[in-house]
Design an enzyme around this catalytic site. Structure first.
Site, PDB file in Angstrom:
ATOM      1  N   LYS A 192       0.425   4.828   6.600  1.00 44.67           N
ATOM      2  CA  LYS A 192      -0.165   5.642   5.530  1.00 44.67           C
ATOM      3  C   LYS A 192       0.434   7.044   5.571  1.00 44.67           C
ATOM      4  O   LYS A 192       1.156   7.397   6.484  1.00 44.67           O
ATOM      5  CB  LYS A 192      -1.691   5.751   5.683  1.00 44.67           C
ATOM      6  CG  LYS A 192      -2.423   4.428   5.765  1.00 44.67           C
ATOM      7  CD  LYS A 192      -2.371   3.645   4.494  1.00 44.67           C
ATOM      8  CE  LYS A 192      -3.025   2.272   4.701  1.00 44.67           C
ATOM      9  NZ  LYS A 192      -2.625   1.317   3.716  1.00 44.67           N
ATOM     10  N   SER A 243       0.797  -1.228   0.000  1.00 44.75           N
ATOM     11  CA  SER A 243       0.000   0.000   0.000  1.00 44.75           C
ATOM     12  C   SER A 243       0.832   1.282   0.000  1.00 44.75           C
ATOM     13  O   SER A 243       0.318   2.341  -0.323  1.00 44.75           O
ATOM     14  CB  SER A 243      -0.959   0.025   1.192  1.00 44.75           C
ATOM     15  OG  SER A 243      -0.264   0.235   2.396  1.00 44.75           O
TER      16      SER A 243
END
Length: 181
Positions: free
Chosen positions: A84, A41
Protein backbone atom coordinates in the site's frame (compact mmCIF):
# COMPACT_ATOMS: atom_id res chain seq x y z
CA UNK A 1 48.58 -37.10 -0.13
CA UNK A 2 45.84 -37.39 -2.75
CA UNK A 3 43.24 -38.34 -0.12
CA UNK A 4 44.06 -35.27 2.01
CA UNK A 5 43.61 -32.89 -0.92
CA UNK A 6 40.21 -34.40 -1.79
CA UNK A 7 39.06 -34.09 1.82
CA UNK A 8 40.35 -30.52 1.92
CA UNK A 9 38.56 -29.70 -1.35
CA UNK A 10 35.30 -31.26 -0.11
CA UNK A 11 35.62 -29.32 3.14
CA UNK A 12 36.18 -26.04 1.27
CA UNK A 13 33.08 -26.74 -0.89
CA UNK A 14 31.01 -27.37 2.25
CA UNK A 15 32.25 -24.10 3.77
CA UNK A 16 31.47 -22.28 0.51
CA UNK A 17 27.90 -23.66 0.45
CA UNK A 18 27.36 -22.75 4.11
CA UNK A 19 28.65 -19.24 3.40
CA UNK A 20 26.28 -18.83 0.42
CA UNK A 21 23.28 -19.98 2.48
CA UNK A 22 24.23 -17.68 5.37
CA UNK A 23 24.69 -14.72 3.00
CA UNK A 24 21.36 -15.43 1.32
CA UNK A 25 19.62 -15.67 4.70
CA UNK A 26 21.21 -12.39 5.84
CA UNK A 27 20.22 -10.51 2.68
CA UNK A 28 16.61 -11.75 2.60
CA UNK A 29 16.17 -11.18 6.34
CA UNK A 30 17.75 -7.76 6.73
CA UNK A 31 18.44 -6.13 3.35
CA UNK A 32 15.90 -7.01 0.67
CA UNK A 33 13.59 -9.66 -0.65
CA UNK A 34 11.59 -10.45 -3.76
CA UNK A 35 7.83 -10.18 -3.57
CA UNK A 36 5.01 -10.57 -6.07
CA UNK A 37 2.04 -8.22 -6.36
CA UNK A 38 -1.24 -10.11 -6.19
CA UNK A 39 -4.44 -8.28 -6.96
CA UNK A 40 -5.42 -4.91 -8.32
CA UNK A 41 -5.28 -2.72 -5.21
CA UNK A 42 -2.25 -0.70 -6.39
CA UNK A 43 -3.26 -0.09 -10.03
CA UNK A 44 -2.27 2.10 -11.94
CA UNK A 45 1.12 2.09 -10.20
CA UNK A 46 1.73 -1.64 -9.67
CA UNK A 47 -0.10 -4.47 -11.38
CA UNK A 48 -1.11 -8.04 -10.60
CA UNK A 49 1.90 -10.26 -11.31
CA UNK A 50 4.57 -7.55 -10.95
CA UNK A 51 7.66 -8.86 -9.17
CA UNK A 52 9.47 -6.42 -6.91
CA UNK A 53 12.56 -6.18 -4.77
CA UNK A 54 11.69 -4.74 -1.36
CA UNK A 55 14.23 -2.61 0.50
CA UNK A 56 14.11 -3.88 4.09
CA UNK A 57 17.00 -1.85 5.48
CA UNK A 58 16.33 1.86 4.88
CA UNK A 59 13.59 2.18 7.53
CA UNK A 60 16.13 1.08 10.14
CA UNK A 61 17.98 4.36 9.47
CA UNK A 62 15.28 6.82 8.41
CA UNK A 63 11.57 7.30 8.88
CA UNK A 64 9.04 6.45 6.18
CA UNK A 65 7.71 9.36 4.15
CA UNK A 66 4.27 10.22 2.85
CA UNK A 67 3.53 8.43 -0.44
CA UNK A 68 6.13 5.67 0.13
CA UNK A 69 4.88 2.34 -1.20
CA UNK A 70 5.38 -0.13 1.62
CA UNK A 71 5.02 -3.84 2.34
CA UNK A 72 3.56 -5.12 5.61
CA UNK A 73 2.30 -8.47 6.92
CA UNK A 74 -1.44 -9.03 7.08
CA UNK A 75 -2.30 -9.59 10.75
CA UNK A 76 -4.72 -12.46 10.28
CA UNK A 77 -2.92 -14.73 7.84
CA UNK A 78 0.65 -16.04 7.99
CA UNK A 79 2.96 -15.32 5.07
CA UNK A 80 0.52 -12.85 3.49
CA UNK A 81 1.87 -9.38 2.84
CA UNK A 82 0.02 -6.29 1.66
CA UNK A 83 1.44 -3.50 -0.46
CA UNK A 84 0.00 0.00 0.00
CA UNK A 85 0.94 3.68 -0.09
CA UNK A 86 1.54 5.73 3.07
CA UNK A 87 -0.99 8.56 3.22
CA UNK A 88 -1.11 9.56 6.91
CA UNK A 89 1.95 10.24 9.03
CA UNK A 90 2.49 10.03 12.82
CA UNK A 91 0.63 12.69 14.80
CA UNK A 92 -1.73 13.63 11.97
CA UNK A 93 -5.51 13.47 11.91
CA UNK A 94 -6.90 11.60 8.91
CA UNK A 95 -10.45 11.65 7.64
CA UNK A 96 -12.12 10.64 4.40
CA UNK A 97 -15.03 12.86 3.38
CA UNK A 98 -16.88 12.92 0.07
CA UNK A 99 -14.36 10.48 -1.40
CA UNK A 100 -11.27 12.56 -0.58
CA UNK A 101 -8.54 12.31 2.06
CA UNK A 102 -8.19 15.12 4.57
CA UNK A 103 -5.03 15.52 6.66
CA UNK A 104 -5.40 17.78 9.69
CA UNK A 105 -8.58 19.18 8.16
CA UNK A 106 -6.95 20.05 4.79
CA UNK A 107 -7.72 18.15 1.59
CA UNK A 108 -4.66 16.10 0.61
CA UNK A 109 -3.34 17.09 -2.80
CA UNK A 110 -2.30 13.85 -4.48
CA UNK A 111 -3.02 12.07 -7.71
CA UNK A 112 -2.32 8.45 -6.83
CA UNK A 113 -5.91 7.39 -6.28
CA UNK A 114 -7.30 5.74 -9.41
CA UNK A 115 -10.75 7.11 -8.66
CA UNK A 116 -12.79 8.87 -6.01
CA UNK A 117 -13.36 6.66 -2.94
CA UNK A 118 -16.84 5.23 -2.49
CA UNK A 119 -16.24 3.97 1.07
CA UNK A 120 -14.63 5.86 3.94
CA UNK A 121 -14.61 2.88 6.32
CA UNK A 122 -13.27 3.66 9.77
CA UNK A 123 -11.91 6.98 8.42
CA UNK A 124 -15.42 8.42 8.08
CA UNK A 125 -14.70 9.85 11.52
CA UNK A 126 -11.35 11.54 12.20
CA UNK A 127 -8.51 9.18 13.12
CA UNK A 128 -5.69 10.65 15.20
CA UNK A 129 -2.48 8.77 14.47
CA UNK A 130 -0.10 8.00 17.32
CA UNK A 131 3.60 8.84 17.39
CA UNK A 132 4.54 5.73 15.38
CA UNK A 133 1.34 5.11 13.38
CA UNK A 134 0.73 5.32 9.64
CA UNK A 135 -2.45 5.35 7.54
CA UNK A 136 -2.14 3.50 4.21
CA UNK A 137 -4.31 3.27 1.10
CA UNK A 138 -4.12 1.32 -2.13
CA UNK A 139 -3.97 3.39 -5.31
CA UNK A 140 -7.02 1.56 -6.68
CA UNK A 141 -9.02 2.81 -3.71
CA UNK A 142 -12.38 1.21 -4.49
CA UNK A 143 -10.73 -2.22 -4.80
CA UNK A 144 -8.33 -2.14 -1.86
CA UNK A 145 -8.37 -3.47 1.68
CA UNK A 146 -6.34 -0.84 3.51
CA UNK A 147 -6.36 1.32 6.66
CA UNK A 148 -10.03 2.12 6.10
CA UNK A 149 -10.78 -1.50 7.01
CA UNK A 150 -10.81 -2.59 10.66
CA UNK A 151 -8.95 -5.74 9.56
CA UNK A 152 -5.99 -3.62 8.47
CA UNK A 153 -6.36 -0.39 10.43
CA UNK A 154 -3.46 1.91 11.14
CA UNK A 155 0.05 0.47 11.05
CA UNK A 156 2.86 0.86 13.55
CA UNK A 157 6.36 1.53 12.25
CA UNK A 158 7.57 -1.88 13.46
CA UNK A 159 4.98 -3.52 11.15
CA UNK A 160 6.49 -1.99 8.01
CA UNK A 161 8.50 -4.80 6.45
CA UNK A 162 10.03 -2.60 3.78
CA UNK A 163 9.70 -0.18 0.91
CA UNK A 164 9.04 -1.21 -2.69
CA UNK A 165 12.30 -0.52 -4.50
CA UNK A 166 12.69 -2.11 -7.94
CA UNK A 167 10.25 -3.80 -10.32
CA UNK A 168 12.08 -6.79 -11.83
CA UNK A 169 9.19 -8.34 -13.78
CA UNK A 170 7.75 -7.85 -16.33
CA UNK A 171 10.99 -6.88 -18.07
CA UNK A 172 9.37 -4.10 -20.10
CA UNK A 173 8.54 -2.35 -16.79
CA UNK A 174 11.90 -3.03 -15.13
CA UNK A 175 13.20 -0.16 -13.03
CA UNK A 176 13.25 1.74 -9.77
CA UNK A 177 9.78 2.44 -8.40
CA UNK A 178 8.96 6.13 -8.04
CA UNK A 179 7.03 6.88 -4.88
CA UNK A 180 6.08 10.47 -5.52
CA UNK A 181 5.94 13.61 -3.50
Amino acid sequence: MEKKSKVREAFSWILYIIFIFALTWFITTFVGQRTRVEGKSMENTLFDGDNLIVDKISYRFKDPERFDIIIFPYRYEKNVYYIKRIIGMPGETIQIKDGFVYVNGEKLEENFGKERMEESGIAADPIVLGSDEYFVLGDNRNHSKDSRSEQVGVLHKKELAGKAWIRIWPFHSFGVITHGK
